[in-house]
Design a protein around this motif. Structure first.
Motif, PDB file in Angstrom:
ATOM      1  N   GLU A   1      -6.234  -9.656  -8.828  1.00  0.00           N
ATOM      2  CA  GLU A   1      -7.014 -10.355  -8.034  1.00  0.00           C
ATOM      3  C   GLU A   1      -7.419 -11.873  -8.853  1.00  0.00           C
ATOM      4  O   GLU A   1      -7.452 -12.711  -8.114  1.00  0.00           O
ATOM      5  CB  GLU A   1      -7.968  -9.615  -7.548  1.00  0.00           C
TER       6      GLU A   1
ATOM      7  N   GLY B   1       0.947  -1.174   0.002  1.00  0.00           N
ATOM      8  CA  GLY B   1      -0.054  -0.062  -0.014  1.00  0.00           C
ATOM      9  C   GLY B   1       0.976   1.230  -0.211  1.00  0.00           C
ATOM     10  O   GLY B   1       0.670   2.332  -0.736  1.00  0.00           O
TER      11      GLY B   1
ATOM     12  N   HIS C   1      -6.106  -0.503   4.668  1.00  0.00           N
ATOM     13  CA  HIS C   1      -5.748   0.883   3.869  1.00  0.00           C
ATOM     14  C   HIS C   1      -6.518   2.036   4.115  1.00  0.00           C
ATOM     15  O   HIS C   1      -5.963   3.039   4.397  1.00  0.00           O
ATOM     16  CB  HIS C   1      -5.939   0.568   2.439  1.00  0.00           C
ATOM     17  N   ARG C   2      -7.808   1.768   4.246  1.00  0.00           N
ATOM     18  CA  ARG C   2      -8.797   2.678   4.473  1.00  0.00           C
ATOM     19  C   ARG C   2      -8.444   3.306   5.838  1.00  0.00           C
ATOM     20  O   ARG C   2      -8.601   4.726   5.854  1.00  0.00           O
ATOM     21  CB  ARG C   2     -10.497   2.198   4.523  1.00  0.00           C
TER      22      ARG C   2
ATOM     23  N   ASP D   1     -10.740  -8.165   1.746  1.00  0.00           N
ATOM     24  CA  ASP D   1     -11.583  -7.302   2.264  1.00  0.00           C
ATOM     25  C   ASP D   1     -10.907  -6.670   3.663  1.00  0.00           C
ATOM     26  O   ASP D   1     -10.881  -5.337   4.058  1.00  0.00           O
ATOM     27  CB  ASP D   1     -12.961  -7.740   2.990  1.00  0.00           C
TER      28      ASP D   1
ATOM     29  N   ILE E   1      -8.341  -4.120   2.371  1.00  0.00           N
ATOM     30  CA  ILE E   1      -8.884  -2.857   1.993  1.00  0.00           C
ATOM     31  C   ILE E   1      -9.557  -2.030   3.454  1.00  0.00           C
ATOM     32  O   ILE E   1      -9.025  -0.731   3.265  1.00  0.00           O
ATOM     33  CB  ILE E   1     -10.156  -3.203   1.260  1.00  0.00           C
ATOM     34  N   HIS E   2      -9.844  -2.709   4.372  1.00  0.00           N
ATOM     35  CA  HIS E   2     -10.055  -2.136   5.535  1.00  0.00           C
ATOM     36  C   HIS E   2      -9.158  -1.483   6.376  1.00  0.00           C
ATOM     37  O   HIS E   2      -9.140  -0.180   6.729  1.00  0.00           O
ATOM     38  CB  HIS E   2     -10.746  -3.078   6.596  1.00  0.00           C
TER      39      HIS E   2
ATOM     40  N   ALA F   1      -4.478   1.854  -6.059  1.00  0.00           N
ATOM     41  CA  ALA F   1      -4.627   0.908  -4.948  1.00  0.00           C
ATOM     42  C   ALA F   1      -5.295  -0.598  -5.392  1.00  0.00           C
ATOM     43  O   ALA F   1      -4.857  -1.629  -5.017  1.00  0.00           O
ATOM     44  CB  ALA F   1      -5.675   1.219  -3.882  1.00  0.00           C
ATOM     45  N   ALA F   2      -6.281  -0.591  -6.075  1.00  0.00           N
ATOM     46  CA  ALA F   2      -6.852  -1.834  -6.581  1.00  0.00           C
ATOM     47  C   ALA F   2      -6.255  -2.306  -7.868  1.00  0.00           C
ATOM     48  O   ALA F   2      -5.910  -1.555  -8.815  1.00  0.00           O
ATOM     49  CB  ALA F   2      -8.367  -1.739  -6.691  1.00  0.00           C
TER      50      ALA F   2
END
Lengths: 94, 94
Positions: free
Chosen positions: B51, B35, B87-88, B81, B84-85, B45-46
């Motif tokens: 994936e 990240g 990174h946020r 998931d 991502i959590h 980021a994605a």
């Protein structure tokens, strides 16, 4: 675009993911044997006391590894849900 | 009631769970670095292509380990998931 740094990170992630998958496969082999053993011994399938001990232990291990303890609990529940799903499916095949 | 067979199975499950927790801690360390690297390099980021490759690879590994490939995919999504959590949450602290 070539990005050697990103490639190296991804290689490590892929190695860890393979290890996780094989470890999970081994875990499910054991929980399958536990299910069979409990059925043969007439023991109840669920054991809330055991689950509580597992959660506390994993939370402590997570903290020592600087991993979010809440995530370790969520992770164990995710795995246990799958174990229950396996047991139900195994019963349905009888 | 003493049950040596069950105790031995549970010891193995506990060992595997500890290994899973430490492996996951290592995986999150790497995704955190990914990240930071992506942010510094101005990369998105994605990466949906990456994936897709990861899912296919894990499904193949799962099959070879006699693990449900659908579960391996569900597992990877569960982990992603959480990434991502993370990174946020990391962004929210800036």
């Amino acid at each position: 675009m070539a990005d050697d740094i990103l490639d190296r990170y991804r290689e490590s992630i892929d190695n860890i993911d393979a290890a996780l998958i094989f470890m999970l496969a081994e875990r499910f082999k054991i929980t399958k044997a536990v299910g069979e053993h409990k059925a043969a011994a007439g023991l109840p399938a669920a054991d809330p006391g055991r689950e509580k001990v597992q959660i506390e232990r994993l939370r402590t291990l997570a903290k020592s590894a600087h991993l979010d303890p809440d995530f370790s609990e969520k992770f164990l529940r995710f795995i246990i849900d799958e174990v229950i799903h396996h047991h139900r499916r195994a019963k349905a095949t009888f």
